[in-house]
Design an enzyme around this catalytic site. Structure first.
Site, short mmCIF file in Angstrom:
data_model
loop_
_atom_site.label_atom_id
_atom_site.label_comp_id
_atom_site.label_asym_id
_atom_site.label_seq_id
_atom_site.Cartn_x
_atom_site.Cartn_y
_atom_site.Cartn_z
N MET A 1 0.82 -1.22 0.00
CA MET A 1 0.00 0.00 0.00
C MET A 1 0.84 1.25 0.00
O MET A 1 1.79 1.38 0.78
CB MET A 1 -0.91 0.01 1.23
N ASP A 2 0.49 2.18 -0.87
CA ASP A 2 1.05 3.53 -0.84
C ASP A 2 0.55 4.21 0.44
O ASP A 2 -0.43 3.79 1.05
CB ASP A 2 0.58 4.29 -2.09
N LYS A 3 1.23 5.29 0.84
CA LYS A 3 0.82 5.99 2.06
C LYS A 3 -0.04 7.21 1.76
O LYS A 3 -1.24 7.23 2.05
CB LYS A 3 2.05 6.41 2.88
N THR A 4 0.57 8.23 1.17
CA THR A 4 -0.11 9.51 1.02
C THR A 4 -1.27 9.42 0.02
O THR A 4 -1.08 9.07 -1.14
CB THR A 4 0.88 10.60 0.56
#
Length: 236
Positions: free
Chosen positions: A12-15
């Site tokens: 998963m990406d964060k921002t």
């Protein structure tokens, strides 16, 4: 794969994915400590004057905070800027109401002023230590550090529940981001992800996908930006 789930790890990406992607100012520190009232408003006003034309999330957060501070006081929100200059990847500078002002990365401001004063260095390290982004404000000629502005992203209220649900399904969760390890770690701790890979470029995200696949896992990728496109295409 447990429980019929078609994958056993989610990267998963964060921002903008696990967080809202909307930055907000959480602290303003000056030589006297945490700034409040007129002192806080003035620091934000000077910074916002230079940041007003930027679309960067940190700049947007500073501009919004300055507007809120202005609404709560008699301080004008808009300041005139002359001789504006953008220093790619470092910060911005110009004359704000005739005064030299610069806003940007701590290392860049430190270079400009010959080193951060002890109070500013502490404020920067304290902010970074809890995963916050930092903008340092320089004012005057010769320049002196006027304020340290700490900015943070907001975790989506549904992220913790999503990670918990994946864990119940037997699916591992991995946070993969280009942000600093401190920033990634703060989000990971808040939502309980299993692993963190930080400070990776978009091509590095693709490498992380392939690494998990080589280890025999079926990989899902979740992202919201163009920088995630390669990893999204490479995932199962």
């Amino acid at each position: 794969i447990q429980d019929g789930t078609p994958f056993d790890v989610v990267l998963m990406d964060k921002t903008g994915t696990l967080t809202t992607g909307e930055m907000s100012v959480v602290d303003v520190v000056t030589a006297g400590g945490a700034a409040t009232g007129a002192e806080r408003g003035e620091a934000l006003r000077l910074a916002a004057a230079l940041e007003a034309g930027s679309q960067h999330p940190i700049a947007s957060a500073i501009v919004a905070a300055a507007a809120a501070a202005s609404a709560a006081s008699a301080v004008a929100a808009v300041a005139a800027v002359d001789d504006f200059d953008s220093h790619a990847g470092l910060g911005v500078s110009g004359l704000v109401e005739g005064r030299p002002v610069a806003v940007g990365r701590a290392a860049w401001i430190a270079e400009r002023v010959g080193g951060l004063p002890a109070w500013a260095e502490r404020a920067v390290q304290d902010a970074i230590g809890v995963g916050r982004a930092v903008a340092v404000v320089e004012e005057g000629d010769p320049g002196e550090v006027a304020a340290v502005i700490a900015v943070a992203d907001t975790v989506r209220p549904t992220s913790r529940a999503a990670i918990d649900a994946l864990r119940e399904m037997g699916v591992a969760s991995v946070l993969v981001t280009g942000d600093s390890l401190a920033a990634a770690g703060a989000v990971a701790a808040a939502i309980g992800v299993d692993d963190v890979v930080a400070e990776v470029l978009p091509a590095g995200k693709v490498d992380v996908v392939h690494d998990w696949k080589r280890r025999g896992h079926v990989v899902a990728m979740v992202g919201d930006g163009i920088n995630d496109a390669g990893a999204l295409a490479s995932a199962d």
